[in-house]
Design a protein around this motif. Structure first.
Motif, PDB file in Angstrom:
ATOM      1  N   ASP A 140       0.830  -1.198   0.000  1.00 53.99           N
ATOM      2  CA  ASP A 140       0.000   0.000   0.000  1.00 53.99           C
ATOM      3  C   ASP A 140       0.873   1.259   0.000  1.00 53.99           C
ATOM      4  O   ASP A 140       0.646   2.184  -0.777  1.00 53.99           O
ATOM      5  CB  ASP A 140      -0.910  -0.034   1.229  1.00 53.99           C
ATOM      6  CG  ASP A 140      -1.946   1.059   1.223  1.00 53.99           C
ATOM      7  OD1 ASP A 140      -2.549   1.284   0.161  1.00 53.99           O
ATOM      8  OD2 ASP A 140      -2.146   1.681   2.283  1.00 53.99           O
ATOM      9  N   SER A 141       1.900   1.288   0.834  1.00 54.78           N
ATOM     10  CA  SER A 141       2.761   2.473   0.888  1.00 54.78           C
ATOM     11  C   SER A 141       3.567   2.616  -0.399  1.00 54.78           C
ATOM     12  O   SER A 141       3.871   3.714  -0.833  1.00 54.78           O
ATOM     13  CB  SER A 141       3.687   2.409   2.102  1.00 54.78           C
ATOM     14  OG  SER A 141       4.586   1.336   1.970  1.00 54.78           O
TER      15      SER A 141
ATOM     16  N   LYS B  83       3.522   6.098  -3.022  1.00 52.86           N
ATOM     17  CA  LYS B  83       4.680   6.834  -3.529  1.00 52.86           C
ATOM     18  C   LYS B  83       4.674   6.910  -5.051  1.00 52.86           C
ATOM     19  O   LYS B  83       5.140   7.871  -5.624  1.00 52.86           O
ATOM     20  CB  LYS B  83       5.973   6.165  -3.067  1.00 52.86           C
ATOM     21  CG  LYS B  83       6.231   6.301  -1.596  1.00 52.86           C
ATOM     22  CD  LYS B  83       7.494   5.562  -1.227  1.00 52.86           C
ATOM     23  CE  LYS B  83       7.699   5.568   0.273  1.00 52.86           C
ATOM     24  NZ  LYS B  83       8.829   4.730   0.672  1.00 52.86           N
ATOM     25  N   GLN B  84       4.158   5.882  -5.719  1.00 57.02           N
ATOM     26  CA  GLN B  84       4.241   5.810  -7.170  1.00 57.02           C
ATOM     27  C   GLN B  84       3.165   6.611  -7.885  1.00 57.02           C
ATOM     28  O   GLN B  84       3.404   7.161  -8.933  1.00 57.02           O
ATOM     29  CB  GLN B  84       4.147   4.357  -7.628  1.00 57.02           C
ATOM     30  CG  GLN B  84       5.368   3.558  -7.277  1.00 57.02           C
ATOM     31  CD  GLN B  84       5.234   2.119  -7.729  1.00 57.02           C
ATOM     32  OE1 GLN B  84       4.167   1.675  -8.114  1.00 57.02           O
ATOM     33  NE2 GLN B  84       6.323   1.392  -7.674  1.00 57.02           N
ATOM     34  N   SER B  85       1.972   6.667  -7.380  1.00 54.51           N
ATOM     35  CA  SER B  85       0.869   7.267  -8.123  1.00 54.51           C
ATOM     36  C   SER B  85       0.334   8.521  -7.448  1.00 54.51           C
ATOM     37  O   SER B  85      -0.100   8.467  -6.293  1.00 54.51           O
ATOM     38  CB  SER B  85      -0.274   6.254  -8.272  1.00 54.51           C
ATOM     39  OG  SER B  85      -1.389   6.874  -8.853  1.00 54.51           O
TER      40      SER B  85
ATOM     41  N   VAL C 293      -6.104  10.996  -4.239  1.00 56.89           N
ATOM     42  CA  VAL C 293      -7.159  11.854  -4.769  1.00 56.89           C
ATOM     43  C   VAL C 293      -8.522  11.269  -4.409  1.00 56.89           C
ATOM     44  O   VAL C 293      -8.793  10.096  -4.659  1.00 56.89           O
ATOM     45  CB  VAL C 293      -7.041  12.005  -6.307  1.00 56.89           C
ATOM     46  CG1 VAL C 293      -8.193  12.799  -6.882  1.00 56.89           C
ATOM     47  CG2 VAL C 293      -5.719  12.648  -6.665  1.00 56.89           C
ATOM     48  N   LEU C 294      -9.336  12.100  -3.804  1.00 51.74           N
ATOM     49  CA  LEU C 294     -10.684  11.664  -3.451  1.00 51.74           C
ATOM     50  C   LEU C 294     -11.567  11.620  -4.689  1.00 51.74           C
ATOM     51  O   LEU C 294     -11.368  12.381  -5.642  1.00 51.74           O
ATOM     52  CB  LEU C 294     -11.295  12.618  -2.426  1.00 51.74           C
ATOM     53  CG  LEU C 294     -10.533  12.756  -1.098  1.00 51.74           C
ATOM     54  CD1 LEU C 294     -11.156  13.850  -0.255  1.00 51.74           C
ATOM     55  CD2 LEU C 294     -10.531  11.426  -0.362  1.00 51.74           C
ATOM     56  N   LYS C 295     -12.548  10.762  -4.660  1.00 51.22           N
ATOM     57  CA  LYS C 295     -13.476  10.621  -5.778  1.00 51.22           C
ATOM     58  C   LYS C 295     -14.118  11.969  -6.125  1.00 51.22           C
ATOM     59  O   LYS C 295     -14.274  12.315  -7.307  1.00 51.22           O
ATOM     60  CB  LYS C 295     -14.546   9.593  -5.421  1.00 51.22           C
ATOM     61  CG  LYS C 295     -15.515   9.302  -6.521  1.00 51.22           C
ATOM     62  CD  LYS C 295     -16.515   8.243  -6.079  1.00 51.22           C
ATOM     63  CE  LYS C 295     -17.564   8.008  -7.155  1.00 51.22           C
ATOM     64  NZ  LYS C 295     -18.563   7.030  -6.710  1.00 51.22           N
ATOM     65  N   SER C 296     -14.440  12.743  -5.123  1.00 54.82           N
ATOM     66  CA  SER C 296     -15.105  14.031  -5.348  1.00 54.82           C
ATOM     67  C   SER C 296     -14.200  15.055  -6.029  1.00 54.82           C
ATOM     68  O   SER C 296     -14.683  15.997  -6.651  1.00 54.82           O
ATOM     69  CB  SER C 296     -15.616  14.595  -4.023  1.00 54.82           C
ATOM     70  OG  SER C 296     -14.538  14.786  -3.129  1.00 54.82           O
ATOM     71  N   SER C 297     -12.892  14.877  -5.929  1.00 55.60           N
ATOM     72  CA  SER C 297     -11.976  15.849  -6.542  1.00 55.60           C
ATOM     73  C   SER C 297     -11.254  15.287  -7.767  1.00 55.60           C
ATOM     74  O   SER C 297     -10.335  15.918  -8.280  1.00 55.60           O
ATOM     75  CB  SER C 297     -10.973  16.346  -5.508  1.00 55.60           C
ATOM     76  OG  SER C 297     -10.230  15.279  -4.993  1.00 55.60           O
ATOM     77  N   LEU C 298     -11.681  14.139  -8.254  1.00 53.71           N
ATOM     78  CA  LEU C 298     -11.023  13.505  -9.391  1.00 53.71           C
ATOM     79  C   LEU C 298     -11.102  14.372 -10.648  1.00 53.71           C
ATOM     80  O   LEU C 298     -10.124  14.541 -11.359  1.00 53.71           O
ATOM     81  CB  LEU C 298     -11.615  12.123  -9.657  1.00 53.71           C
ATOM     82  CG  LEU C 298     -10.956  11.321 -10.774  1.00 53.71           C
ATOM     83  CD1 LEU C 298      -9.482  11.108 -10.470  1.00 53.71           C
ATOM     84  CD2 LEU C 298     -11.657   9.987 -10.957  1.00 53.71           C
TER      85      LEU C 298
END
Length: 166
Positions: free
Chosen positions: A11-12, A16-18, A23-28
């Motif tokens: 997960d960590s 770091k990679q992406s 990014v939250l769904k609402s701010s995509l």
């Protein structure tokens, strides 16, 4: 290491990679618009650099290498570029009588193109079997990979003109 630790570790790694990871769904939508989609100035700047490279080939190459036409492809050529990640494929139509004659001289054509491009506004990255690979800079250190692919125009060689549907 147990499976829970392994999942947390992976997960960590993704975080770091992406840049999308947090990014939250609402701010995509705003993330895509602000981070990925090129604006008009970006497109204009990048397009101008590619146009200059095309003009160098059309105006400065010797007659036997001077393209009659250039077709732009790749993400920048098709208008699907993403900020910081775009490429261009330039298919250059050269004055050869046949595919065979171009194939027979392909090594010489690629080497000569590379020689004439050295004086241009690009960095020679190398060659493939069918292309000269260069990079061009637009602005603020941003570069585009460009593949220049020699070809011949088949339509000029046809006895019969193709039927056009308008």
């Amino acid at each position: 290491m147990n499976s829970v630790d392994k999942v947390h570790h992976d997960d960590s790694k993704h975080r770091k990679q992406s840049p999308l990871y947090n990014v939250l769904k609402s701010s995509l939508e705003s993330f895509v618009r602000e981070t990925l989609e090129p604006d008009t100035g970006y497109n204009t700047s990048c397009g101008a650099v590619v146009d200059r490279l095309c003009n160098i080939m059309k105006q400065n190459f010797p007659k036997e290498l001077r393209p009659a036409q250039i077709i732009k492809g790749g993400s920048l050529g098709k208008g699907t570029a993403v900020k910081g990640k775009s490429d261009v494929d330039l298919v250059v139509f050269l004055p050869f009588d046949s595919i065979r004659s171009l194939q027979e001289k392909m090594d010489t054509v690629l080497n000569d193109m590379e020689t004439y491009l050295h004086d241009g506004e690009c960095t020679i990255e190398g060659q493939t079997q069918h292309a000269v690979k260069v990079s061009v800079s637009c602005h603020q250190g941003h570069t585009h990979d460009v593949d220049i692919l020699p070809s011949i125009s088949f339509l000029d060689k046809c006895k019969y003109k193709p039927y056009r549907i308008d």
